[in-house]
Design an enzyme around this catalytic site. Structure first.
Site, mmCIF file in Angstrom:
data_model
loop_
_atom_site.group_PDB
_atom_site.id
_atom_site.type_symbol
_atom_site.label_atom_id
_atom_site.label_comp_id
_atom_site.label_asym_id
_atom_site.label_seq_id
_atom_site.Cartn_x
_atom_site.Cartn_y
_atom_site.Cartn_z
ATOM 1 C CG HIS A 72 119.477 64.223 10.688
ATOM 2 N ND1 HIS A 72 118.953 63.011 11.053
ATOM 3 C CD2 HIS A 72 118.809 65.141 11.439
ATOM 4 C CE1 HIS A 72 118.024 63.170 11.988
ATOM 5 N NE2 HIS A 72 117.922 64.463 12.249
ATOM 6 C CD GLU B 129 111.544 64.243 11.201
ATOM 7 O OE1 GLU B 129 111.732 65.420 11.550
ATOM 8 O OE2 GLU B 129 111.167 63.362 11.981
ATOM 9 N NE ARG C 273 117.880 58.022 10.946
ATOM 10 C CZ ARG C 273 117.051 58.995 11.260
ATOM 11 N NH1 ARG C 273 116.136 58.837 12.190
ATOM 12 N NH2 ARG C 273 117.121 60.160 10.640
ATOM 13 C CD GLU D 53 114.169 60.814 14.301
ATOM 14 O OE1 GLU D 53 113.525 61.610 14.990
ATOM 15 O OE2 GLU D 53 114.921 61.143 13.366
ATOM 16 C CE1 TYR E 195 110.470 61.207 18.499
ATOM 17 C CE2 TYR E 195 110.327 61.806 16.191
ATOM 18 C CZ TYR E 195 111.078 61.411 17.274
ATOM 19 O OH TYR E 195 112.423 61.218 17.147
ATOM 20 C CG ASN F 121 111.795 59.896 11.438
ATOM 21 O OD1 ASN F 121 112.194 58.746 11.246
ATOM 22 N ND2 ASN F 121 112.588 60.955 11.388
#
Ligand code: NOJ
Length: 508
Positions: free
Chosen positions: A151, A196, A106, A408, A339, A337
């Site tokens: 991005h 995002e 990616r 991600e 985290y 994504n």
């Protein structure tokens, strides 16, 4: 006087109580394996790895401007000018991908490298050639390219015209995407439109942390999000109307973190709902819910707060019925994504945090990261793998069992081979993912972030997330595998997680 001993005791109590309460992470799942068709990948983005900032006819990005004009902007004083030098060393990168054994790479396309002025009046042939070479080399090595179209490196000229606060951005990004589909769509079949929205709009237009460093947390934040949704929908429709024969898929990437109430109170339960409504559903609901539009909870909260503050209209500008239809259903899969996870709460102290109209004030939620279950040496990533499991189950229920690509996930660590905390983080998250797959969540891909240490935006190289360490002091930018690279490679090879695998540097 504040009694620190008591506070510490209270924090320990909260931690232990909650760790027990939410503990669904049941030890390593060694009975299950990742399904044969499950894909593993690794990710980067253009501004974070390419370097070559003034090579090959690249135009100015908004980031160039802020980095060059404000020496204080990047925490550690580094820049993105060379980064990992992927513009010149993409063949080295492909060697690393082969070494890891991943299926997917990616990466993102730099808008100012393709359209130096932002608009397609001039298409830079050297930019096109760079990505053609990269894509061809990936395919020749049996690797699948997965491309993020936007991005965060906005062409400077378009930033000067208002960037994400100007509704024209849907046309600008649409024109860029058309050039991208035209040139690369014969070989690229998975498109991620925008990375995002919540992070883009909160850091760029609410908190003033990322360029354009605008601080309009009560208005610009929502306008940005609205324009992201309209622009994403435009990219989806352009693809499906004009490039359908290419046979690919298109989705927007959401960032999402699970939330847990600090207590069992009604207020904290509401705080969970509102946290998810503002950070995730603001963007996911208009696309994935059957009725489309913003979630009612968000509409009500911002509407009520706006009217109490004397605004004539809600600061969350409504979509027209045509716009609702235009956005609804514009995703071929759910790109996620994730985290971290948060504890959230609602009490009077939260109101005092925000004196001005802002989305934080509208949301009326206090939050802090869940203490680590799996660790990560990062400044900001608190890995709580159970949170991922719970989030995936939530998405399955909330959005009618979507196909999910986990685009991600990762953590940072100290320099050196032995990035043990990052290894724990990856194992913990992949383990939670395996449990979720066993529960029937339709996750088809996992993408580690990132291939090598990247320029971590305003934090420069203070945050090191690479499977490969990057030597930023050497002009040739050599890279070295970390333990996490070997562990990830072994997971991909064996398709399961072996917590006892303990490689040494020369095991690669
Ligand atoms: C989110 C972004 O997509 C990526 O650019 C960033 O480096 C990572 N998460 C880590 O912060």
């Amino acid at each position: 006087m504040i009694h620190f001993g008591k506070i510490l005791l209270l924090l320990c109590f909260i931690y232990v109580a909650n760790a027990t309460k939410y503990h669904t992470y049941k030890g390593f799942n060694q009975n299950s394996t990742f399904p044969p068709e499950f894909l593993f990948g690794v990710g980067t983005s253009a501004l974070q790895v390419e370097g070559g900032w003034n090579q090959g006819g690249r135009g100015w990005s908004l980031w160039d401007y802020h980095i060059f004009t404000d020496p204080e902007f990047i925490f550690d004083g580094t820049t993105h000018e060379v980064a990992a030098d992927s513009y010149n060393q993409y063949k080295r990168d492909i060697g690393l991908l082969k070494e890891l054994g991943v299926n997917v790479y990616r990466f993102s396309i730099s808008w100012p490298r393709i359209l130096p002025l932002g608009t397609p009046d001039y298409v830079n042939p050297e930019g096109i050639a760079y990505y053609n070479n990269l894509i061809d080399e990936l395919l020749a090595n049996g690797l699948t390219p997965m491309i993020t179209i936007y991005h965060w490196d906005l062409p400077l000229r378009l930033a000067e015209l208002g960037g994400w606060l100007n509704e024209d951005i849907a046309n600008w990004l649409g024109d860029f995407a058309r050039v991208v589909y035209q040139n690369f769509g014969d070989r690229v079949k998975t498109w991620l439109t925008i990375n995002e929205p919540f992070v883009l709009c909160s850091l760029g237009y609410a908190y003033g942390i990322h360029p354009p460093r605008v601080i309009t947390p009560g208005e610009g934040f929502y306008e940005c999000g609205r324009n992201v949704l309209l622009a994403h929908a435009r990219l989806y429709h352009i693809y499906h109307d004009e490039f359908k024969s290419q046979g690919g898929k298109v989705a927007l990437i959401f960032s999402a973190d699970m939330a847990y109430g600090v207590t069992d109170s009604h207020d904290d339960a509401e705080a969970v709902e509102d946290f998810l409504a503002f950070t995730l559903e603001q963007y996911a609901h208009p696309i994935f819910s059957p009725q489309g539009n913003y979630p009612q909870r968000l509409i009500d909260r911002v509407g009520n707060a706006s009217s109490l503050q004397g605004y004539k209209q809600s600061r969350l500008r409504p979509f027209t019925p045509e716009q609702i239809n235009y956005i609804r259903g514009t995703a071929d899969f759910f790109a996620l994504n994730s985290y971290s996870s948060y504890y959230v709460y609602r009490n009077d102290s939260v109101k005092e945090l925000h004196a001005v109209p802002s989305f934080d004030d509208d949301m009326y939620v206090g939050y802090y990261t869940v203490p680590q279950e799996t660790t990560g040496g990062s400044m900001w990533v608190y890995g709580y793998a159970t949170g991922l499991y719970d989030l995936l189950i939530y998405l399955k229920k909330e959005y009618n069992d979507p196909v999910i690509y986990f685009t991600e996930n990762g953590s940072s660590d100290e320099l050196g081979f032995y990035d043990e905390e990052k290894v724990d983080y990856y194992r913990g998250y992949l383990n939670a993912l395996l449990y979720a797959i066993d529960e029937g969540v339709d996750v088809r891909m996992y993408c580690a972030w990132s291939l090598m240490d990247t320029f971590e935006w305003n934090r420069g190289y203070l945050v090191r997330m690479g499977l490969y360490e990057l030597d930023i002091d050497d002009p040739n930018r050599p890279v070295f595998p970390r333990k996490s690279a070997l562990v990830y490679k072994e997971i991909i090879r064996s398709r399961k997680i072996d917590p006892d695998y303990n490689p040494e540097p020369n095991d690669l």
